[in-house]
Design an enzyme around this catalytic site. Structure first.
Site, PDB file in Angstrom:
ATOM      1  N   ARG A  93       0.586  -0.915   0.067  1.00  0.00           N
ATOM      2  CA  ARG A  93       0.108  -0.255   0.467  1.00  0.00           C
ATOM      3  C   ARG A  93       0.828   1.498   0.016  1.00  0.00           C
ATOM      4  O   ARG A  93       0.174   2.396  -0.574  1.00  0.00           O
ATOM      5  CB  ARG A  93      -1.218  -0.593   1.212  1.00  0.00           C
ATOM      6  CG  ARG A  93      -2.023  -1.329   1.183  1.00  0.00           C
ATOM      7  CD  ARG A  93      -1.806  -1.525  -0.056  1.00  0.00           C
ATOM      8  NE  ARG A  93      -3.716  -2.334  -0.455  1.00  0.00           N
ATOM      9  CZ  ARG A  93      -3.773  -3.124  -1.582  1.00  0.00           C
ATOM     10  NH1 ARG A  93      -3.297  -3.477  -1.787  1.00  0.00           N
ATOM     11  NH2 ARG A  93      -4.921  -4.501  -0.847  1.00  0.00           N
ATOM     12  N   ASP A 122      -6.754  -1.220   4.717  1.00  0.00           N
ATOM     13  CA  ASP A 122      -6.104  -0.336   3.956  1.00  0.00           C
ATOM     14  C   ASP A 122      -6.198   0.986   4.059  1.00  0.00           C
ATOM     15  O   ASP A 122      -5.619   1.528   3.007  1.00  0.00           O
ATOM     16  CB  ASP A 122      -6.889  -0.921   2.569  1.00  0.00           C
ATOM     17  CG  ASP A 122      -5.290  -2.601   2.370  1.00  0.00           C
ATOM     18  OD1 ASP A 122      -4.750  -2.998   3.006  1.00  0.00           O
ATOM     19  OD2 ASP A 122      -6.125  -3.618   1.565  1.00  0.00           O
ATOM     20  N   SER A 174     -12.753 -11.693  -1.222  1.00  0.00           N
ATOM     21  CA  SER A 174     -12.003 -10.244  -2.168  1.00  0.00           C
ATOM     22  C   SER A 174     -10.918 -11.093  -1.770  1.00  0.00           C
ATOM     23  O   SER A 174     -10.132 -11.239  -0.434  1.00  0.00           O
ATOM     24  CB  SER A 174     -11.971  -9.741  -0.808  1.00  0.00           C
ATOM     25  OG  SER A 174     -11.249  -8.444  -0.413  1.00  0.00           O
TER      26      SER A 174
END
Length: 402
Positions: A93, A122, A174
């Site tokens: 990230r 996130d 996911s």
């Protein structure tokens, strides 16, 4: 028209965010996807992003930077979150966010958007990185703003606008994939009593389906960084790709865990990290050979804090930079070769050597030696145990001990 740069993956969430941003804000949407090793997932994204309403799509090849600047530094630190998670999503990230900021500055955008939910980690990682790199940029987090409440709502939203998504109501996982790992969350995995289905794994096989014969590898390190495989120098990206393939075939690196999210809840995820597991195993074995006891034990404490920093999204912090300085010093002599054995999900060291080895057979041998006087141990034990002896005498004299 104002511009917003969207962290785009082509998955369910970011696919519907493009039309939502246009409908809600009237912004021009510029999509950016970071190539971190997703492979075939990238091929259809150019057409898909434009059809979804983006004015343009940046596909940024960040694989080399990902491995050398983020993966290897975390590997050298030995950072593992809560004993099992090798941080595959976490350290991706800040790299993605850095490139988002660079593109936003290039395009004159006023905002950055992401598809992270209001329940996850996130959102913190993206937004803290943006704040650290360019605090003037607006941040838009649709999951905290729109009326969609579930993944099923998102699928319906996409279908109503003719946007194809790689998720169905029958397989609502996911997933996040890069060179380091593949994560799976949601669906039947939300019940921690449910064992992962055999067809869940995409990077490799279940351990019971792995070959009946072990695979041996030799990994070479220079100052804590893996540089060779089986005696041949291999570039960083290629090395990790090869280890993923070999590890996957042997069922290596599957982790099923319930972790503590930063936002306060526990979540269940299944992670595939074949190449990363091999590298961590080899690196740890080499450190045990080359680091002295005091440094090794203190570094283990640093590793816990380093993992927390990465997991919590504060990569761009003075503390992480300071810990890097410590870690880099510890790695000066972490050079050598480790033989690794892969067998049905198990990854173990099967031999290690280094020109800087602190293992001295002349001292450690159980055979006769001429360098170690065992009589010296008596004095050492007397001094080391003196506090225990003094306390025991006090307890006896005071009647505390009968």
């Amino acid at each position: 028209m104002k511009k917003v740069v969207l962290a785009y993956s082509g998955g369910l969430d970011t696919s519907i965010i493009i039309p939502w941003l246009k409908e809600t804000y009237g912004y021009e949407v510029i999509a950016m996807v970071a190539d971190l090793g997703q492979g075939e997932e990238l091929a259809p994204l150019q057409e898909k992003a434009i059809k979804s309403g983006a004015s343009k799509l940046y596909i940024e090849d960040l694989r080399e930077k990902f491995v050398t600047e983020f993966i290897f530094q975390t590997l050298k630190a030995g950072a593992v979150y809560e004993g099992d998670y090798l941080l595959g999503t976490s350290f991706a990230r800040p790299l993605i966010a850095r490139r988002l900021v660079e593109i936003a500055e290039k395009e004159g955008a006023v905002a950055i958007a992401h598809g992270a939910t209001g329940k996850g980690n996130d959102q913190v990682r993206f937004e803290l990185s943006v704040k650290a790199l360019n605090p003037d940029l607006e941040i838009i987090a649709p999951w905290r703003l729109w009326n969609l409440k579930s993944r099923e709502d998102c699928i319906d939203y996409a279908e109503a606008r003719g946007i194809p998504v790689p998720v169905t109501k029958d397989r609502p996982y996911s997933m996040d994939r890069n060179l380091w790992h593949l994560s799976h969350e949601g669906g039947d995995l939300e019940n921690p009593w449910n064992e992962p289905k055999r067809d869940l794994y995409l990077l490799g096989v279940a351990p019971e389906d792995a070959p009946d014969e072990a695979t041996y590898l030799e990994l070479g390190f220079e100052q804590g960084i893996p540089t060779s495989l089986n005696g041949q120098k291999v570039p960083p990206v290629k090395l990790l790709e090869t280890l993923n393939e070999l590890g996957g075939k042997n069922g290596i690196g599957i982790v099923d865990m319930v972790e503590n999210r930063l936002v306060g809840m526990k979540s269940r995820g299944v992670y595939e990290t074949p190449g990363g597991t091999i590298l961590y195993t080899a690196h740890k074995a080499l450190e045990h050979l080359t680091l002295d006891r005091l440094t090794l034990h203190y570094k283990e404490q640093v590793a816990l804090k380093y993992a927390e920093i990465v997991y919590d999204g504060v990569w761009y912090s003075p503390l992480r930079e300071a810990l890097d300085a410590f870690v880099n010093v510890t790695q000066k002599n972490v050079t050598g070769t480790v033989r690794v054995k892969l067998y049905k999900g198990n990854c173990s060291s099967a031999g290690v050597k280094s020109p800087y080895s602190l293992y001295n057979e002349a001292y450690a041998t159980f055979g006769e030696d001429g360098v170690y006087d065992q009589k010296d141990a008596a004095g050492f034990i007397n001094l080391f145990g003196l506090p225990l002896k003094v306390r025991a005498l006090m307890e006896k004299q005071s009647g505390l001990r009968k």
